[in-house]
Design a protein around this motif. Structure first.
Motif, PDB file in Angstrom:
ATOM      1  N   HIS A 232      -5.986  15.368  -8.746  1.00  0.00           N
ATOM      2  CA  HIS A 232      -4.744  15.197  -8.079  1.00  0.00           C
ATOM      3  C   HIS A 232      -4.899  16.155  -6.479  1.00  0.00           C
ATOM      4  O   HIS A 232      -5.928  17.038  -6.597  1.00  0.00           O
ATOM      5  N   LEU A 240       0.091  14.313  -5.739  1.00  0.00           N
ATOM      6  CA  LEU A 240      -0.507  12.924  -5.405  1.00  0.00           C
ATOM      7  C   LEU A 240      -1.503  12.840  -6.366  1.00  0.00           C
ATOM      8  O   LEU A 240      -2.527  13.422  -6.268  1.00  0.00           O
ATOM      9  N   LYS A 241      -1.378  11.808  -7.611  1.00  0.00           N
ATOM     10  CA  LYS A 241      -2.568  11.903  -8.496  1.00  0.00           C
ATOM     11  C   LYS A 241      -3.343  10.743  -7.975  1.00  0.00           C
ATOM     12  O   LYS A 241      -2.893   9.844  -7.225  1.00  0.00           O
ATOM     13  N   LEU A 243      -5.991   8.133  -8.769  1.00  0.00           N
ATOM     14  CA  LEU A 243      -6.560   7.287  -9.957  1.00  0.00           C
ATOM     15  C   LEU A 243      -7.879   6.700  -9.799  1.00  0.00           C
ATOM     16  O   LEU A 243      -8.529   6.575 -10.819  1.00  0.00           O
ATOM     17  N   THR A 279      -6.653   4.064  -5.475  1.00  0.00           N
ATOM     18  CA  THR A 279      -5.304   3.874  -6.332  1.00  0.00           C
ATOM     19  C   THR A 279      -4.813   5.398  -6.497  1.00  0.00           C
ATOM     20  O   THR A 279      -5.432   6.097  -6.740  1.00  0.00           O
ATOM     21  N   VAL A 280      -3.483   5.352  -6.178  1.00  0.00           N
ATOM     22  CA  VAL A 280      -2.688   6.782  -6.156  1.00  0.00           C
ATOM     23  C   VAL A 280      -1.539   6.427  -6.939  1.00  0.00           C
ATOM     24  O   VAL A 280      -1.065   5.469  -7.370  1.00  0.00           O
ATOM     25  N   GLN A 281      -0.725   7.771  -7.481  1.00  0.00           N
ATOM     26  CA  GLN A 281       0.387   7.732  -8.045  1.00  0.00           C
ATOM     27  C   GLN A 281       1.265   8.761  -7.517  1.00  0.00           C
ATOM     28  O   GLN A 281       0.868  10.085  -7.945  1.00  0.00           O
ATOM     29  N   LYS A 285       6.746   8.233  -9.475  1.00  0.00           N
ATOM     30  CA  LYS A 285       6.445   6.875  -9.226  1.00  0.00           C
ATOM     31  C   LYS A 285       5.398   6.233  -9.960  1.00  0.00           C
ATOM     32  O   LYS A 285       4.574   6.935 -10.438  1.00  0.00           O
ATOM     33  N   SER A 286       5.203   5.019  -9.883  1.00  0.00           N
ATOM     34  CA  SER A 286       4.201   4.468 -10.761  1.00  0.00           C
ATOM     35  C   SER A 286       3.060   4.186  -9.883  1.00  0.00           C
ATOM     36  O   SER A 286       2.944   4.474  -8.661  1.00  0.00           O
ATOM     37  N   ALA A 287       1.890   3.968 -10.603  1.00  0.00           N
ATOM     38  CA  ALA A 287       0.599   3.723  -9.824  1.00  0.00           C
ATOM     39  C   ALA A 287       0.597   2.825  -8.764  1.00  0.00           C
ATOM     40  O   ALA A 287       1.091   1.671  -9.089  1.00  0.00           O
ATOM     41  N   MET A 288      -0.046   2.967  -7.658  1.00  0.00           N
ATOM     42  CA  MET A 288      -0.032   1.944  -6.679  1.00  0.00           C
ATOM     43  C   MET A 288      -1.243   1.690  -5.769  1.00  0.00           C
ATOM     44  O   MET A 288      -1.755   2.882  -5.786  1.00  0.00           O
ATOM     45  N   TRP A 293       0.753   2.919  -0.630  1.00  0.00           N
ATOM     46  CA  TRP A 293       1.358   4.239  -0.564  1.00  0.00           C
ATOM     47  C   TRP A 293       1.257   4.630   1.177  1.00  0.00           C
ATOM     48  O   TRP A 293       2.454   5.030   1.469  1.00  0.00           O
TER      49      TRP A 293
END
Length: 314
Positions: A232, A240-241, A243, A279-281, A285-288, A293
């Motif tokens: 993150h 902000l994760k 992924l 891909t971030v999360q 919120k959900s992953a997107m 984002w």
């Protein structure tokens, strides 16, 4: 032989199933107690407990191998103890209770990366070769003589979760081979040689990406902390994760600067290098997709917050 198996997470399940399918008698499984999982904190059996239930094997649930757990294991009269990622220490008198003691499948080439998170630390350090070892359990941490090992070349871009899945399968085969050799009296173990390094359990803080480092170093930490404890950065005051990500061009961006380049979302790293966010999360919120984002960002000067001096994960 009569075998007691101790393990807890999913990477231990291939070994459990391999021992159960072997010529030996799996008389019991030791695993940690049910743990609360998910947002609703529902008590859930460990992956090993669930697999043992499917196999119809007696289960001992214990978070510590204390006197009560030791007595339960002793009642099973094991000839050999097998441990794979149980999550607790085996001490005397339990250590010497089985006729052949205990053997441990460990996911590194010992003595490199002794400890709870060997695969994660190997990837963070940039190791391109790792493996699995089966060794005789002793009182000292992961220090026993090694019966056998298997080497594994880490694929480019592979995360710790992906590497651990591969090693869990390869290690299960190695483990049963050693068990067979112990039963036949042909097993031979050799002392560990070389410099020992430690791989303690990681915390959430270990997943923080220091963007002042070059992109390759940033990505080593990303891969080593994915999926757990999770890579993150801090953006607009929130976590902000990250992924999914890969190496970007040497775009000359300052560390922490976020920029769109065609369809790619670039994140500046040290020395003018960059990371492509896939891909971030965002928090809550959900992953997107990173592009989705980015289109929703409403910050005048979008930058990732850099660690203060001394705050970067080691």
């Amino acid at each position: 032989m009569r075998i007691v198996f101790a393990g807890t997470p999913a990477p231990a399940v291939p070994s459990l199933r391999a021992v159960a399918a072997s010529a030996h008698d799996l008389v019991g499984v030791v695993t940690r107690s049910d743990a609360p999982l998910g947002r609703k904190r529902v008590l859930t059996p460990s992956a090993v407990a669930a697999a043992a239930a499917d196999l119809g094997v007696p289960i001992v649930k214990a978070d510590r191998l204390d006197a009560a757990a030791s007595a339960a294991i002793d009642a099973l009269a094991p000839d050999l103890g097998v441990i794979v990622a149980y999550g607790g220490l085996v001490r005397e008198p339990l250590l010497s209770m089985p006729k052949h003691g205990w053997i441990n499948l460990h996911f590194s080439l010992l003595p490199r990366w002794r400890g709870a998170a060997p695969v994660q630390h190997a990837l963070i350090a940039g190791d391109r070769t790792t493996g699995a070892s089966v060794f005789q359990l002793v009182a000292a941490l992961d220090a026993g003589d090694v019966f056998a090992e298997v080497r594994y070349d880490v694929p480019r871009g592979a995360t710790a979760g992906e590497v651990l899945t591969e090693l869990a399968d390869a290690g299960a085969e190695l483990l049963v081979r050693v068990v067979d050799e112990i039963a036949a009296g042909t097993a031979r173990a050799t002392p560990q040689t070389g410099t020992a390094t430690l791989a303690p359990k990681l915390s959430i803080a270990d997943g923080a990406l220091d963007l002042t480092a070059p992109a390759d170093v940033v990505l080593d930490r990303f891969r080593g902390t994915t999926p757990e404890p999770g890579a993150h950065v801090s953006f607009d005051g929130a976590r902000l994760k990250i992924l999914a990500a890969h190496r970007g061009p040497d775009a000359g961006l300052e560390p922490g600067v976020v920029s769109a380049s065609g369809r790619d979302i670039l994140l500046g790293a040290g020395g003018g290098t960059s990371v492509v966010l896939k891909t971030v999360q965002p928090a809550g919120k959900s992953a997107m997709a990173a592009g989705d984002w980015w289109r929703g960002v409403r910050v005048d000067d979008p930058r990732i917050e850099l660690p203060s001096s001394g705050e970067a994960a080691s």
